[in-house]
Design a protein around this motif. Sequence first.
Motif, short mmCIF file in Angstrom:
data_model
loop_
_atom_site.label_atom_id
_atom_site.label_comp_id
_atom_site.label_asym_id
_atom_site.label_seq_id
_atom_site.Cartn_x
_atom_site.Cartn_y
_atom_site.Cartn_z
N ALA A 64 5.00 7.81 11.57
CA ALA A 64 3.99 7.17 10.73
C ALA A 64 3.92 7.83 9.35
CB ALA A 64 2.62 7.22 11.41
N ILE A 65 4.09 9.16 9.31
CA ILE A 65 4.12 9.87 8.03
C ILE A 65 5.29 9.36 7.19
CG2 ILE A 65 4.56 12.12 6.95
CD1 ILE A 65 3.06 13.35 9.37
N TRP A 116 -0.23 9.81 -4.13
CA TRP A 116 -1.26 10.18 -3.16
C TRP A 116 -2.36 9.12 -3.06
CZ3 TRP A 116 -6.37 10.72 -4.43
CH2 TRP A 116 -6.69 10.90 -5.78
N ILE A 117 -2.58 8.36 -4.13
CA ILE A 117 -3.60 7.30 -4.09
C ILE A 117 -3.14 6.18 -3.15
CG2 ILE A 117 -4.75 5.51 -5.44
CD1 ILE A 117 -4.80 7.40 -7.80
N SER A 118 -1.87 5.83 -3.24
CA SER A 118 -1.32 4.81 -2.33
C SER A 118 -1.44 5.27 -0.89
CB SER A 118 0.14 4.54 -2.68
OG SER A 118 0.29 4.11 -4.01
N ALA A 119 -1.07 6.53 -0.63
CA ALA A 119 -1.12 7.07 0.74
C ALA A 119 -2.55 7.06 1.28
CB ALA A 119 -0.56 8.49 0.75
N LEU A 120 -3.50 7.50 0.48
CA LEU A 120 -4.89 7.55 0.91
C LEU A 120 -5.42 6.15 1.24
CD1 LEU A 120 -7.52 9.19 1.29
CD2 LEU A 120 -8.00 8.81 -1.15
N THR A 121 -5.11 5.18 0.39
CA THR A 121 -5.59 3.81 0.60
C THR A 121 -5.06 3.22 1.90
OG1 THR A 121 -5.67 3.49 -1.80
CG2 THR A 121 -5.71 1.52 -0.42
N ILE A 122 -3.76 3.39 2.14
CA ILE A 122 -3.14 2.81 3.33
C ILE A 122 -3.68 3.46 4.60
CG2 ILE A 122 -0.97 2.56 4.59
CD1 ILE A 122 -1.24 0.61 2.32
N VAL A 123 -3.83 4.77 4.60
CA VAL A 123 -4.30 5.46 5.82
C VAL A 123 -5.74 5.06 6.15
CG1 VAL A 123 -4.82 7.70 6.83
CG2 VAL A 123 -2.71 7.39 5.57
N ILE A 124 -6.59 4.92 5.15
CA ILE A 124 -7.97 4.48 5.40
C ILE A 124 -7.98 3.07 5.98
CG2 ILE A 124 -10.14 3.84 4.28
CD1 ILE A 124 -9.73 6.19 2.37
N LEU A 125 -7.10 2.21 5.46
CA LEU A 125 -6.98 0.86 6.00
C LEU A 125 -6.56 0.89 7.47
CD1 LEU A 125 -6.79 -2.26 5.72
CD2 LEU A 125 -4.45 -1.93 4.91
N LEU A 126 -5.58 1.72 7.80
CA LEU A 126 -5.10 1.82 9.18
C LEU A 126 -6.18 2.35 10.11
CD1 LEU A 126 -1.48 3.19 8.63
CD2 LEU A 126 -2.18 0.86 9.16
N GLU A 166 -2.26 -7.14 14.34
CA GLU A 166 -0.88 -6.68 14.37
C GLU A 166 0.08 -7.86 14.57
OE1 GLU A 166 2.24 -4.04 14.05
OE2 GLU A 166 0.12 -3.82 13.55
N PHE A 167 -0.37 -8.84 15.36
CA PHE A 167 0.45 -10.03 15.57
C PHE A 167 0.77 -10.72 14.25
CE2 PHE A 167 0.47 -14.68 15.99
CZ PHE A 167 1.53 -14.86 16.87
N TRP A 168 -0.24 -10.90 13.41
CA TRP A 168 -0.02 -11.61 12.14
C TRP A 168 0.74 -10.76 11.14
CZ3 TRP A 168 -0.13 -16.54 12.21
CH2 TRP A 168 -0.95 -17.21 13.12
N MET A 169 0.54 -9.43 11.17
CA MET A 169 1.31 -8.56 10.28
C MET A 169 2.79 -8.58 10.67
SD MET A 169 -1.29 -5.31 9.88
CE MET A 169 -0.30 -4.43 8.68
N SER A 173 2.51 -2.16 9.11
CA SER A 173 2.50 -2.61 10.50
C SER A 173 3.11 -1.56 11.42
CB SER A 173 3.26 -3.93 10.63
OG SER A 173 3.51 -4.25 11.97
N SER A 174 4.24 -0.98 11.01
CA SER A 174 4.90 0.03 11.82
C SER A 174 4.02 1.28 11.96
CB SER A 174 6.25 0.40 11.20
OG SER A 174 6.99 1.22 12.06
N SER A 175 3.36 1.69 10.87
CA SER A 175 2.44 2.82 10.92
C SER A 175 1.27 2.52 11.84
CB SER A 175 1.91 3.15 9.52
OG SER A 175 2.94 3.49 8.65
N ASN A 176 0.81 1.26 11.80
CA ASN A 176 -0.28 0.82 12.65
C ASN A 176 0.08 0.96 14.12
OD1 ASN A 176 -2.90 -0.19 12.70
ND2 ASN A 176 -2.24 -2.30 12.90
N SER A 177 1.32 0.56 14.46
CA SER A 177 1.81 0.72 15.84
C SER A 177 1.87 2.20 16.21
CB SER A 177 3.20 0.09 15.98
OG SER A 177 3.16 -1.29 15.78
#
Length: 481
Positions: free
Chosen positions: A103-104, A124-134, A149-152, A297-301
């Motif tokens: 995931a990292i 780092w801003i992109s990374a922070l935003t995505i991780v909070i979303l996940l 996850e199905f739709w992603m 999606s892959s990070s989410n999994s």
Amino acid sequence: MANTVELERGLGQRHIEMIAIGGCIGTGLFMGSGRTISLAGPGIIVIYGITGLILYFVMRAMGELLLYNLNYKSLVDFCEDILGPAAGFFVGWSYWFAWIVAAIAEIVAITGYMSFWFPNLPHWISALTIVILLLALNLLSVKAFGELEFWMAIIKVVAIVGLILLGLYLCFTGFVSPSGIKAQVSNLWSYGGLMPNGVSGLLAGLQTTIFAFAGMEVIGTMMAEAKDPKIMLPKAIRSIPVRIMLFYIGTVTVLMMITPWIDIPPDQSPFVGMFSMVGMLSAASVINLVVVSSATSSSNSGIYATSRMLYGLAQQHHAPAIFGKLSSFQIPAGGIFVATGLILSASLVLTTTESIMGAFELVGTVAALIFIFIWTMILLAYLSYRKRLPQAHQESQFKMPLSKITPYVALGFFAVVLYALMLNEATRLALFALPIWFIGLGIMYWLKTHRSADQQKLIASFQEKVIAQNAAAKAYRARSH
């Protein structure tokens, strides 16, 4: 958090199928394939084909084991039951760590993708935003998570199919890019042949290939939340060869037909680069969006898999009991918070490095090595199961094909991969550093077994069970002869 008794069985067949696709189609394909192509050329088709076939057999072994006993909630359960508590401890924590690292790698890659639109935005801003979303996505109920996850995953499937169709159209119409390159099938062999760098090129491309396929076994962590595992698991595993042919082999083949492999940059997404090269910047932007959603999606999994794995480890007394509790939504929230915290902290450090591709390669190699360990343990558990429980194997409705041979072929292939990783300085560093993880796990397990009465009972129970199974196997063989 409320201590609900069981995980909710809220995942249907379409959720299982798409989460499995989402787990194994991410940056390993969309970003790592550029590096693999630069090393192996069109030989990437051979690498993807062989690796996919080997891992299909590993998944068949896993499927037979999970269906042998429906009380198994994940691959850790059958490793512990068949190989012993120590195996369960090592596999569980290693699988948890592998998905954290994977995931990292996905988050690091996402920050590189975002630079396509926002070249001056700090990574780092992109990374922070995505991780909070996940984090927000994973705190929902498992049914809501599965739906999202199905739709992603649907987005990436549609995009890949569309990319293949567009690529074929460009080839059949003889499209010529602004740089004078004509899209044609002969581009596959016109620049040094199908294997321009020989066997050494194939070996060099194995690291990113293994990482690209990592995550295929995530369906083995979903059994506790699947509505009908006896039907859903075989169907999901049988679809693996089709996925490999379409998503991996199909995409890179079309890619190299449009853009000669020598013109594909190793440090960028070849899919985005392809459209940029042929002058279709708007299409490149759309593909970049797909690549970002795919990596997300892959990070989410990954967060899903790690949180369920930590929950299972707590249930087996291999992790603190707090992680064995469920929230009011019947999800292991404690494991989700731990996973996102670790992913965020590591991602923030790695995204400050100068080379995003260098950071991605290092982290991807570590993840690939641990996944090889996990797949090896699945095969060892299967071989032990066949030896000690021959009757269960004979009665199985989902037998592994050529089961007397294929486990050893797969183990031999993994040995070749390890040899290949030793040939490259960057991957060799990760290979030599990885034993530190297993030494640390060994110390943790030794301390635990000497302090925990529950662990001593597990070991004693396993030893008694092995003796009984060996006796039953001898009796079965005697009757058979």
